[in-house]
Design a protein around this motif. Structure first.
Motif, short mmCIF file in Angstrom:
data_model
loop_
_atom_site.label_atom_id
_atom_site.label_comp_id
_atom_site.label_asym_id
_atom_site.label_seq_id
_atom_site.Cartn_x
_atom_site.Cartn_y
_atom_site.Cartn_z
N ASP A 147 36.23 50.41 36.40
CA ASP A 147 36.00 49.67 37.79
C ASP A 147 37.14 48.73 37.85
N VAL A 148 37.72 49.20 36.35
CA VAL A 148 39.39 47.46 37.01
C VAL A 148 40.37 48.80 37.41
N ALA A 149 40.35 49.89 36.28
CA ALA A 149 41.06 50.88 36.71
C ALA A 149 41.42 51.52 38.48
N SER A 150 39.75 51.52 38.83
CA SER A 150 39.28 51.87 39.77
C SER A 150 40.93 51.41 41.31
N THR A 151 40.65 50.00 41.06
CA THR A 151 41.50 49.45 42.09
C THR A 151 43.21 48.57 41.82
N THR A 152 43.52 49.17 40.95
CA THR A 152 44.99 49.35 40.39
C THR A 152 45.87 50.81 40.65
N PRO B 157 33.94 41.52 32.27
CA PRO B 157 33.64 40.91 31.75
C PRO B 157 33.33 38.75 32.26
N TYR B 158 34.45 39.43 33.44
CA TYR B 158 34.83 37.63 33.23
C TYR B 158 35.48 37.51 34.88
N TRP B 159 34.48 39.01 35.94
CA TRP B 159 34.55 38.65 37.28
C TRP B 159 34.58 36.88 37.94
N GLY B 160 34.95 37.27 38.70
CA GLY B 160 33.79 36.22 39.38
C GLY B 160 33.29 34.68 38.79
N HIS B 161 34.83 34.04 38.03
CA HIS B 161 34.81 32.63 37.51
C HIS B 161 36.16 32.01 37.93
N GLY B 162 36.79 33.24 38.68
CA GLY B 162 38.07 32.10 39.65
C GLY B 162 39.35 31.97 38.64
N TYR B 163 39.10 33.29 37.87
CA TYR B 163 40.43 33.36 36.58
C TYR B 163 41.34 33.90 37.29
N ALA B 164 41.51 34.77 38.07
CA ALA B 164 42.62 35.88 38.78
C ALA B 164 43.05 34.98 39.51
N ALA C 133 51.28 40.79 40.67
CA ALA C 133 50.29 41.47 40.13
C ALA C 133 49.13 41.01 39.08
N TYR C 134 48.10 41.17 39.39
CA TYR C 134 46.80 40.80 38.35
C TYR C 134 46.02 41.91 38.22
N TRP C 135 44.93 41.93 36.85
CA TRP C 135 43.27 41.93 36.39
C TRP C 135 42.76 41.35 35.88
N ILE C 136 41.64 41.56 35.84
CA ILE C 136 40.91 40.86 35.28
C ILE C 136 39.72 41.81 34.48
N ARG D 226 39.82 47.99 50.46
CA ARG D 226 38.07 48.31 49.67
C ARG D 226 38.38 47.49 48.27
N ASN D 227 39.55 46.35 48.41
CA ASN D 227 39.36 45.18 47.40
C ASN D 227 39.01 43.80 47.80
N PRO D 228 37.96 44.09 48.27
CA PRO D 228 38.04 42.50 49.27
C PRO D 228 38.26 41.31 48.37
N ALA D 229 37.60 40.84 46.82
CA ALA D 229 38.27 40.37 45.33
C ALA D 229 39.89 40.04 45.48
N SER D 230 40.53 40.83 45.19
CA SER D 230 41.83 40.48 45.29
C SER D 230 42.84 40.12 46.88
N SER D 231 42.03 40.72 47.43
CA SER D 231 42.55 39.82 49.35
C SER D 231 42.17 38.54 49.23
N MET D 232 40.70 38.40 48.58
CA MET D 232 40.42 36.73 48.63
C MET D 232 41.11 36.03 47.31
N VAL D 233 41.58 36.82 46.43
CA VAL D 233 42.77 36.24 45.40
C VAL D 233 43.79 35.49 46.27
C1 LIG Z 1 40.31 41.23 42.04
C2 LIG Z 1 40.06 40.50 40.43
C3 LIG Z 1 41.67 40.70 40.38
C4 LIG Z 1 39.99 39.01 41.05
O1 LIG Z 1 39.17 38.77 39.81
P1 LIG Z 1 38.23 37.30 39.44
O2 LIG Z 1 39.50 36.75 37.96
O3 LIG Z 1 37.03 38.04 39.50
O4 LIG Z 1 38.57 36.42 40.93
P2 LIG Z 1 38.44 35.13 41.71
O5 LIG Z 1 37.19 34.35 40.89
O6 LIG Z 1 39.65 34.28 41.02
O7 LIG Z 1 37.79 35.79 42.96
C5 LIG Z 1 37.99 36.26 43.68
C6 LIG Z 1 37.05 36.29 45.15
O8 LIG Z 1 36.98 37.51 45.68
C7 LIG Z 1 35.74 37.56 46.08
N1 LIG Z 1 34.97 37.90 45.56
C8 LIG Z 1 33.98 38.83 45.07
N2 LIG Z 1 33.96 40.90 45.57
C9 LIG Z 1 33.83 40.82 47.23
C10 LIG Z 1 33.53 40.82 47.64
N3 LIG Z 1 33.04 42.10 48.24
N4 LIG Z 1 33.91 40.62 49.13
C11 LIG Z 1 34.47 39.37 49.37
N5 LIG Z 1 34.88 38.52 49.05
C12 LIG Z 1 34.50 38.77 46.80
C13 LIG Z 1 34.58 35.83 45.02
O9 LIG Z 1 34.31 35.53 46.41
C14 LIG Z 1 35.52 35.30 44.69
O10 LIG Z 1 35.95 34.14 46.42
P3 LIG Z 1 35.52 32.72 46.06
O11 LIG Z 1 35.64 31.91 44.80
O12 LIG Z 1 35.95 31.94 47.41
O13 LIG Z 1 34.06 32.97 46.18
C15 LIG Z 1 39.00 41.75 39.34
O14 LIG Z 1 38.06 42.04 40.40
C16 LIG Z 1 40.41 42.88 39.13
O15 LIG Z 1 40.87 42.36 37.92
N6 LIG Z 1 40.11 43.90 39.68
C17 LIG Z 1 40.39 45.17 39.11
C18 LIG Z 1 41.79 45.00 38.85
C19 LIG Z 1 42.51 44.48 40.17
O16 LIG Z 1 42.06 45.33 41.72
N7 LIG Z 1 42.90 43.76 40.51
C20 LIG Z 1 43.65 43.44 41.70
C21 LIG Z 1 44.78 44.68 42.72
S1 LIG Z 1 45.99 44.48 43.32
#
Ligand SMILES: CC(C)(COP(=O)(O)OP(=O)(O)OC[C@H]1O[C@@H](n2cnc3c(N)ncnc32)[C@H](O)[C@@H]1OP(=O)(O)O)[C@@H](O)C(=O)NCCC(=O)NCCS
Length: 182
Positions: A31-36, A101-108, A95-98, A135-142
């Motif tokens: 799941d980490v490799a999938s979106t990088t 086990p540590y996703w969703g804590h705001g570390y990125a 660029a970043y990855w987390i 398809r990686n909305p978490a990264s867009s959100m960061v």
């Molecule tokens: C993307 C990634 C870096 C996010 O790391 P993280 O530490 O979990 O990110 P954060 O907790 O700082 O912030 C994630 C935000 O995305 C939001 N989010 C998570 N999944 C989501 C989804 N499916 N749809 C919308 N928002 C989403 C979270 O709610 C959070 O926002 P919030 O703090 O306002 O609630 C991590 O999932 C990761 O390493 N993924 C694999 C590698 C990768 O994709 N790297 C980036 C390549 S561009």
């Protein structure tokens, strides 16, 4: 010497060879490799050591810096963040990855925000940009949370594991960054 930064919950420090097992373990998760675009899967033995050596060489050539993200509380490596610098244009790609086990804590977000400060306040870059799979909305959100603006989508721009994928681009200039700070 690449600097070390301390944020609320993280230490951002240069990678060390001793980080290799943690990187292999965390980045080796599908799941980490999938979106990088650059993390191989399966993650081969030796890839983490090569990655660490490449980051050290990149820093020595002024081509960027990559940081281990260390939890202050547990001293565990939770991920990596870095910038690739193009000096001619005074810009960097973030660029970043987390580790999962540590996703969703705001570390990125916490690490990426410190990267922006480093890029603008200390390196005096003009622009920092980043791309994510659509398809990686978490990264867009960061990127949004640290003040980067959506700049557009390149449709089917890359092929990941046999599928064409759309990339979304975000960016921020130093003037936008300084304006946002007030
Ligand atoms: C993307 C990634 C870096 C996010 O790391 P993280 O530490 O979990 O990110 P954060 O907790 O700082 O912030 C994630 C935000 O995305 C939001 N989010 C998570 N999944 C989501 C989804 N499916 N749809 C919308 N928002 C989403 C979270 O709610 C959070 O926002 P919030 O703090 O306002 O609630 C991590 O999932 C990761 O390493 N993924 C694999 C590698 C990768 O994709 N790297 C980036 C390549 S561009």
């Amino acid at each position: 010497m690449q600097p070390t930064f301390v944020t609320e919950r993280l230490i951002l420090r240069p990678l060390q060879l001793a980080d290799a097992p943690s990187i292999q373990n965390l980045a080796g998760e599908k799941d980490v490799a999938s979106t990088t675009l650059s993390i191989p899967h399966p993650y081969p033995d030796g890839a983490a050591e090569s990655f660490i050596a490449a980051t050290q060489e990149r820093y020595s050539k002024n081509l960027g810096s990559t940081f281990a993200l260390i939890s202050k509380e547990t001293s565990e490596l939770v991920g990596c963040a870095g910038m690739h610098i193009v000096s001619d244009y005074n810009r960097a790609e973030l660029a970043y990855w987390i580790g999962k086990p540590y996703w969703g804590h705001g570390y990125a977000t916490e690490a990426a925000r410190r990267m922006l400060e480093y890029g603008f306040d200390e390196l005096k870059l003009n622009r920092i940009w980043a791309a994510a799979l659509d398809r990686n909305p978490a990264s867009s959100m960061v990127m949004q949370k640290i003040g980067m603006k959506y700049e557009g989508k390149l449709v089917q721009h890359i092929k990941k594991w046999g599928e064409y994928e759309d990339l979304v681009y975000y960016g921020i200039t130093i003037s936008e960054y300084e304006t946002a700070l007030g």
